[in-house]
Enzyme design. Sequence first.
Site, PDB file in Angstrom:
ATOM      1  CD  GLU A 160      -1.347  -6.089  -7.805  1.00 28.81           C
ATOM      2  OE1 GLU A 160      -1.534  -6.837  -8.783  1.00 28.81           O
ATOM      3  OE2 GLU A 160      -0.246  -6.005  -7.219  1.00 28.81           O
TER       4      GLU A 160
ATOM      5  CD  GLU B  56      -4.322 -12.212 -21.830  1.00 29.05           C
ATOM      6  OE1 GLU B  56      -3.777 -12.618 -20.782  1.00 29.05           O
ATOM      7  OE2 GLU B  56      -5.534 -11.953 -21.925  1.00 29.05           O
TER       8      GLU B  56
ATOM      9  N   PRO C 295       0.795  -1.234   0.000  1.00 27.52           N
ATOM     10  CG  PRO C 295      -0.029  -1.024   2.170  1.00 27.52           C
ATOM     11  CD  PRO C 295       0.619  -2.004   1.250  1.00 27.52           C
ATOM     12  N   GLY C 296       2.106   1.199   0.311  1.00 29.94           N
ATOM     13  CA  GLY C 296       2.919   2.404   0.308  1.00 29.94           C
ATOM     14  C   GLY C 296       3.154   2.988  -1.066  1.00 29.94           C
TER      15      GLY C 296
END
Length: 374
Positions: free
Chosen positions: A305, A329, A300-301
Amino acid sequence: MNRPYFFYGTLRHLPLLEAVLGHEVVATSAWLADHALYWVKDRSFPILIEEPGTRTEGILVTACSESDVARMDFFEGGFGFSGRVMEVMRHDGAVVALVFHPEACAHHCERGGVWMFEQWQQQFGAEFVAMAKDYLAQFGLKPPRAVAARFEQILARGASRVRAGQAAATTLRHHAASGDVTVAALREPYARFFAMEEIDVSFRRFDGSMSPQVTRAGFIACDAVTVLPYDPLRDRVLVVDQFRAGPYLRGDPQPWQIEAIAGRIDPGEGPEAAARREAVEEAGLALTDLLPVASYYPTPGCSAEYLYSFVALTDLPDAVAGVFGVEGEAEDIRGHLISFDRLMALVGSGEISNAPTILTAFWLAQNRERLRGG
């Protein structure tokens, strides 16, 4: 001459039109005769087709400012849609209006089934509204074609925003209120499949004051899933082996990773459906029972995502291991069947070094006896 606009398809959804224009809209019901709507195959929007004897329902907006027109041209122009003067009908008679018409797509897009507005609203409506806010944030900054080229990525991000709105508990952490975060500026220095965003932001401090304005950057990725197939009778799992750019760019001489099956959640798709689809694409497995492990931000820093991790109880005979992946892909993925003990040994040795697989392995260790009926 300021002509009215007739909106059909996705822009018939008033919250989406208001997100595009940036204000509330007054609209009346209308329809376009001798035209029908069909899904564009494998996409999230329809195509307008001339078809005698049919009619396409929509809404008529009579008061459009120059700013409204510019924003509509930006939103539709990137996809090759242009305004065409056409006669539309309402209950008090015919009206000449501008209709965005898909010149190129009408000839080149592969048609799917009949498009149903209510079905689209339920599956995609909220995601499109969230997408439009991100899309129009680039108005005046980037050319329409450049933004339209990232439509699927922006839509997937919109879907992530919708899921993010279902916030988890705040029994210990600070409970954010309106005004606790203020953004003075937002920049997007990089945008392709993923994006980078940079914000000048202030946030509420624990003493109640606002922090000084600081600059923060984040990697913008869409929500994704991981799923570890587990056979409780044979006490083994299926893991996949593939090249990963992240370890390579870090300088890791061994950039192939042993992982749980993983992939992005597509627009209009939920986490469980994505897990089942990825299992087919990456391992040829048709999964049924999915057990939630956790949903979380891995870093989260610096990243937006968000992951949903599962364990799938399934049959894993010897023949299921192989090489899979979606060719279009550039995926090249090898499956390995390994015992639970080998899984934990690989975690312990560091050969498994990605967080979702480690977290899922520890969850399985904690719940294994129960899952085996012990």
